[in-house]
Every structure is written in C-alpha cells, then in structure tokens.
Design a protein around this motif. Structure first.
Motif, mmCIF file in Angstrom:
data_model
loop_
_atom_site.group_PDB
_atom_site.id
_atom_site.type_symbol
_atom_site.label_atom_id
_atom_site.label_comp_id
_atom_site.label_asym_id
_atom_site.label_seq_id
_atom_site.Cartn_x
_atom_site.Cartn_y
_atom_site.Cartn_z
ATOM 1 N N GLY A 7 0.805 -1.217 0.000
ATOM 2 C CA GLY A 7 0.000 0.000 0.000
ATOM 3 C C GLY A 7 0.838 1.267 0.000
ATOM 4 N N PRO A 8 1.739 1.412 0.992
ATOM 5 C CA PRO A 8 2.583 2.606 1.002
ATOM 6 C C PRO A 8 3.441 2.758 -0.248
ATOM 7 C CG PRO A 8 2.635 1.522 3.136
ATOM 8 C CD PRO A 8 1.905 0.605 2.214
ATOM 9 N N LEU A 9 3.956 1.639 -0.777
ATOM 10 C CA LEU A 9 4.786 1.733 -1.979
ATOM 11 C C LEU A 9 3.957 2.173 -3.178
ATOM 12 C CD1 LEU A 9 7.444 1.419 -3.452
ATOM 13 C CD2 LEU A 9 6.981 -1.040 -3.684
ATOM 14 N N ALA A 10 2.770 1.623 -3.329
ATOM 15 C CA ALA A 10 1.900 2.021 -4.430
ATOM 16 C C ALA A 10 1.551 3.503 -4.313
ATOM 17 C CB ALA A 10 0.627 1.177 -4.424
ATOM 18 N N HIS A 11 1.295 3.971 -3.095
ATOM 19 C CA HIS A 11 0.993 5.397 -2.885
ATOM 20 C C HIS A 11 2.186 6.258 -3.271
ATOM 21 C CE1 HIS A 11 -0.800 8.957 -1.109
ATOM 22 N NE2 HIS A 11 0.340 9.164 -0.452
ATOM 23 N N ARG A 12 3.372 5.824 -2.888
ATOM 24 C CA ARG A 12 4.575 6.597 -3.213
ATOM 25 C C ARG A 12 4.760 6.736 -4.717
ATOM 26 N NH1 ARG A 12 10.779 5.236 -1.188
ATOM 27 N NH2 ARG A 12 11.827 6.745 -2.547
ATOM 28 N N LEU A 13 4.480 5.665 -5.447
ATOM 29 C CA LEU A 13 4.665 5.679 -6.901
ATOM 30 C C LEU A 13 3.478 6.303 -7.636
ATOM 31 C CD1 LEU A 13 6.165 2.104 -7.477
ATOM 32 C CD2 LEU A 13 7.395 4.268 -7.363
ATOM 33 N N GLY A 14 2.349 6.395 -6.960
ATOM 34 C CA GLY A 14 1.164 6.894 -7.632
ATOM 35 C C GLY A 14 0.529 5.871 -8.540
ATOM 36 N N VAL A 15 0.647 4.577 -8.164
ATOM 37 C CA VAL A 15 0.040 3.504 -8.949
ATOM 38 C C VAL A 15 -0.866 2.692 -8.029
ATOM 39 C CG1 VAL A 15 2.032 3.377 -10.483
ATOM 40 C CG2 VAL A 15 1.918 1.859 -8.487
ATOM 41 N N ARG A 16 -1.630 1.794 -8.614
ATOM 42 C CA ARG A 16 -2.485 0.931 -7.819
ATOM 43 C C ARG A 16 -1.694 -0.284 -7.343
ATOM 44 N NH1 ARG A 16 -7.255 -0.683 -11.525
ATOM 45 N NH2 ARG A 16 -5.464 -0.995 -12.930
ATOM 46 N N PRO A 17 -2.072 -0.872 -6.223
ATOM 47 C CA PRO A 17 -1.406 -2.105 -5.786
ATOM 48 C C PRO A 17 -1.447 -3.197 -6.855
ATOM 49 C CG PRO A 17 -2.697 -1.206 -3.995
ATOM 50 C CD PRO A 17 -3.021 -0.370 -5.208
ATOM 51 N N ALA A 18 -2.515 -3.212 -7.643
ATOM 52 C CA ALA A 18 -2.606 -4.222 -8.704
ATOM 53 C C ALA A 18 -1.473 -4.079 -9.700
ATOM 54 C CB ALA A 18 -3.952 -4.105 -9.407
ATOM 55 N N THR A 19 -1.010 -2.845 -9.915
ATOM 56 C CA THR A 19 0.106 -2.632 -10.831
ATOM 57 C C THR A 19 1.371 -3.278 -10.289
ATOM 58 O OG1 THR A 19 -0.830 -0.557 -11.641
ATOM 59 C CG2 THR A 19 1.536 -0.879 -11.947
#
Length: 230
Positions: free
Chosen positions: A121-133
C-alpha cells in the motif's frame, strides 16, 4: 592485376584459409581459377575483403556477411535493408540507455532512501500507482518482494523499492515489461545502481564506438558498391 590468396591475407593479418572461407561464404565474389586450379583474385576481391572487414565492427560478422552476399548478388536493396536494420537496432539501444540514465537521475539518492521495508500500500501510494500494478510487475519478474511468514503480506526491501522506482520511470518512458525486466536484471547483477553507472558509461562508449564504425563501414560499402556498378 592478379592476386593470390596470400596477397589478400597479408594485408589484414589473416590466414589464406580465412580468405578462401570468406569467398566460399559469398563475402567475396567468386574467384576465377588458373589452369592448375589455383584461385586467382583481382583488386575487386581485395576491395570486397576490405569492405567486409570494415562492416564487421558495425554490424557483426553475420550481418556484415549477409550485406556482402547481397551486394555481390546485385541485390543492393537487400543490402540496404540489412544496413537499415542495424541502424534501427542501434537507435533502439541508444533510446533504452537514455531511458535508464534518466531513470537513475530521477531516483532518490541512496543516502536519502529509507533503510526499512515497506508494504504494498505505502509503496503504491509513493509511486502513484495501484497495488494491482505492483502485483502485475511482480508476475512479470520486475520485482520480487518476500512474504511475511506470519501475515502473508508482501514486504518490499530497499532494493525492491529501488527496482520499483526504476520500473516506474521506465514504464513512463514507454518501455515494455520484458525490456524493463532485462534492465533490472542488469541492476541486480551489478549489485545496485552505483556499480551499474559504470556499466552504463561502458555501454554508451560501446554505442558510440559502434556508431563510428557504422560511418566507416558505410564509407567502405559506398566505395565498393560504386565500383561494383561501374
């Protein structure tokens, strides 16, 4: 003017067998034979050998040979198609190199990266992508987070975060997942971004060297084709 295999070989430090092999492969025009069956070469054959050897550093042995066969068979359009293919590959390699260099410039410097692990979750938020990505990138081999044995959650180490940042930058540059996976494999094999920077400098040097070799090869090929047409 008659030339022997040894005359062509000496100019380039080759063996006479190599010269004969090149002729049999079509890199040189067929030689006429003396009454005793010996090969008799002419300046045209010497020019063909010089052209082939000039093309090898630019296009590789196989493509250089295919170019020479095409020219010797009067299939100049096919020779030019092969030349175009090498130029296109060089341009693609240069584009990939520049994309990786841009990705490195956009990375947070190592001393500023957090040293701990993070979750999806935090990593996806940092990148601006969805966890599915991130899960898709994992299936493609771009990142390989470990699993927490107690919760089963994905855990991304600092190296995983680095790989995800690189993948994100390269995806923004229009590169496919397979190509990105190859780049990230180079990062891992080098031990991280810093060792890879030296590899990238060497990569750029090789591309520059090959580009200059293409100029020299094009000049030699132009001279040979012009003589072939007269």
């Amino acid at each position: 003017m008659q030339l022997r295999p040894i005359d062509l070989a000496r100019e380039h430090g080759l063996s006479t067998q190599a010269v004969r092999n090149y002729e049999e492969a079509g890199f040189l025009p067929p030689a006429r034979r003396s009454p005793h069956g010996y090969r008799v070469y002419a300046p045209r054959h010497a020019a063909a050998l010089r052209t082939f050897l000039a093309l090898v550093p630019a296009h590789g042995h196989a493509t250089a040979g295919a170019i020479m066969r095409a020219v010797n068979d009067d299939a100049v359009d096919e020779a030019l198609r092969l030349v175009d293919g090498s130029h296109a590959q060089l341009a693609a390699d240069r584009s990939t190199l520049e994309a990786v260099e841009r990705a490195f410039r956009d990375l947070v410097p190592p001393r500023e990266r957090e040293s701990g692990a993070t979750l999806i979750g935090p990593l996806a938020h940092r990148l601006g992508v969805r966890p599915a990505t991130l899960r898709k990138w994992e299936r493609a081999g771009l990142i390989a987070p470990r699993r927490d044995p107690r919760t089963g959650y994905r855990v991304y180490t600092s190296d995983d975060v680095r790989d995800a940042l690189l993948a994100h930058q390269l995806r923004r540059g229009g590169h496919g997942l397979e190509q990105i996976a190859q780049v990230l494999e180079q990062v891992r094999a080098s031990g991280g971004p810093e060792p890879l920077r030296a590899a990238l400098r060497e990569w750029r040097h090789r591309l520059t060297t090959r580009g200059l070799a293409m100029l020299a090869g094009a000049s030699a090929l132009d001279t040979y084709v012009s003589g072939h047409d007269t």
